[in-house]
Design a protein around this motif. Sequence first.
Motif, PDB file in Angstrom:
ATOM      1  N   ARG A  10       0.864  -1.183   0.000  1.00 59.99           N
ATOM      2  CA  ARG A  10       0.000   0.000   0.000  1.00 59.99           C
ATOM      3  C   ARG A  10       0.896   1.226   0.000  1.00 59.99           C
ATOM      4  N   VAL A  11       0.572   2.174  -0.839  1.00 59.33           N
ATOM      5  CA  VAL A  11       1.299   3.428  -0.878  1.00 59.33           C
ATOM      6  C   VAL A  11       0.258   4.538  -0.874  1.00 59.33           C
ATOM      7  N   GLY A  12       0.327   5.416   0.121  1.00 61.91           N
ATOM      8  CA  GLY A  12      -0.621   6.516   0.209  1.00 61.91           C
ATOM      9  C   GLY A  12      -0.368   7.540  -0.887  1.00 61.91           C
ATOM     10  N   SER A  13      -1.406   7.889  -1.598  1.00 60.06           N
ATOM     11  CA  SER A  13      -1.285   8.883  -2.659  1.00 60.06           C
ATOM     12  C   SER A  13      -1.589  10.273  -2.102  1.00 60.06           C
ATOM     13  N   PRO A  14      -0.698  11.229  -2.337  1.00 64.82           N
ATOM     14  CA  PRO A  14      -0.922  12.583  -1.853  1.00 64.82           C
ATOM     15  C   PRO A  14      -1.727  13.456  -2.818  1.00 64.82           C
ATOM     16  N   VAL A  15      -2.231  12.882  -3.903  1.00 61.79           N
ATOM     17  CA  VAL A  15      -2.841  13.673  -4.969  1.00 61.79           C
ATOM     18  C   VAL A  15      -4.064  14.458  -4.491  1.00 61.79           C
ATOM     19  N   ALA A  16      -4.988  13.812  -3.798  1.00 56.85           N
ATOM     20  CA  ALA A  16      -6.199  14.513  -3.356  1.00 56.85           C
ATOM     21  C   ALA A  16      -5.859  15.645  -2.389  1.00 56.85           C
ATOM     22  N   ALA A  17      -4.941  15.393  -1.458  1.00 59.38           N
ATOM     23  CA  ALA A  17      -4.543  16.447  -0.507  1.00 59.38           C
ATOM     24  C   ALA A  17      -3.892  17.615  -1.242  1.00 59.38           C
ATOM     25  N   ARG A  18      -3.099  17.301  -2.250  1.00 59.39           N
ATOM     26  CA  ARG A  18      -2.468  18.366  -3.039  1.00 59.39           C
ATOM     27  C   ARG A  18      -3.510  19.147  -3.825  1.00 59.39           C
ATOM     28  N   ASP A  19      -4.387  18.421  -4.523  1.00 51.82           N
ATOM     29  CA  ASP A  19      -5.352  19.077  -5.402  1.00 51.82           C
ATOM     30  C   ASP A  19      -6.417  19.865  -4.643  1.00 51.82           C
ATOM     31  N   LEU A  20      -6.899  19.329  -3.536  1.00 49.21           N
ATOM     32  CA  LEU A  20      -8.009  19.968  -2.820  1.00 49.21           C
ATOM     33  C   LEU A  20      -7.578  20.851  -1.649  1.00 49.21           C
ATOM     34  N   LEU A  21      -6.427  20.565  -1.067  1.00 49.66           N
ATOM     35  CA  LEU A  21      -5.971  21.326   0.106  1.00 49.66           C
ATOM     36  C   LEU A  21      -4.722  22.154  -0.166  1.00 49.66           C
ATOM     37  N   GLY A  22      -4.030  21.845  -1.246  1.00 49.35           N
ATOM     38  CA  GLY A  22      -2.758  22.512  -1.509  1.00 49.35           C
ATOM     39  C   GLY A  22      -1.629  21.952  -0.663  1.00 49.35           C
ATOM     40  N   PHE A  23      -1.845  20.772  -0.077  1.00 49.40           N
ATOM     41  CA  PHE A  23      -0.827  20.157   0.778  1.00 49.40           C
ATOM     42  C   PHE A  23       0.248  19.502  -0.077  1.00 49.40           C
ATOM     43  N   VAL A  24       1.487  19.892   0.163  1.00 47.67           N
ATOM     44  CA  VAL A  24       2.627  19.272  -0.503  1.00 47.67           C
ATOM     45  C   VAL A  24       3.588  18.825   0.592  1.00 47.67           C
ATOM     46  N   PRO A  25       3.856  17.516   0.704  1.00 44.91           N
ATOM     47  CA  PRO A  25       4.748  17.052   1.764  1.00 44.91           C
ATOM     48  C   PRO A  25       6.136  17.654   1.602  1.00 44.91           C
ATOM     49  N   SER A  26       6.689  18.103   2.725  1.00 47.71           N
ATOM     50  CA  SER A  26       8.007  18.747   2.655  1.00 47.71           C
ATOM     51  C   SER A  26       9.000  18.170   3.661  1.00 47.71           C
ATOM     52  N   THR A  27       8.544  17.298   4.530  1.00 45.98           N
ATOM     53  CA  THR A  27       9.414  16.710   5.541  1.00 45.98           C
ATOM     54  C   THR A  27       9.712  15.264   5.176  1.00 45.98           C
ATOM     55  N   PRO A  28      10.978  14.923   4.986  1.00 46.52           N
ATOM     56  CA  PRO A  28      11.312  13.518   4.718  1.00 46.52           C
ATOM     57  C   PRO A  28      10.891  12.635   5.893  1.00 46.52           C
ATOM     58  N   LEU A  29      10.582  11.380   5.615  1.00 47.79           N
ATOM     59  CA  LEU A  29      10.086  10.466   6.646  1.00 47.79           C
ATOM     60  C   LEU A  29      11.003  10.411   7.854  1.00 47.79           C
ATOM     61  N   ARG A  30      12.286  10.198   7.653  1.00 48.87           N
ATOM     62  CA  ARG A  30      13.200  10.071   8.789  1.00 48.87           C
ATOM     63  C   ARG A  30      13.197  11.342   9.638  1.00 48.87           C
TER      64      ARG A  30
END
Length: 85
Positions: free
Chosen positions: A47-67
């Motif tokens: 399973r891989v979470g897709s950030p597309v909906a959060a980006r398209d509808l909220l303008g959320f772009v992940p900026s913090t690496p997991l570690r």
Amino acid sequence: DISDEVFNVATGVKTSIREVVQMLQEIVGTDLAPEHQPTSQVFVTDRVGSPVAARDLLGFVPSTPLRAGLEELVAWRAEHIRQQS
């Protein structure tokens, strides 16, 4: 109206549970070995979470690496534990 939407807060990068455990072990400085249990029948193994909906509808772009996020989380939790003592 997006009040009933569900969003993945994710990067879209596949990361195994084993990789997350290894990162956490390094961050907290433990050599405890995880206990592996037999798996039951699993139909979906990746399973891989897709950030597309959060980006398209909220303008959320992940900026913090997991570690880095895990390091911040561990530090935050340790501070809250110290404050409660």
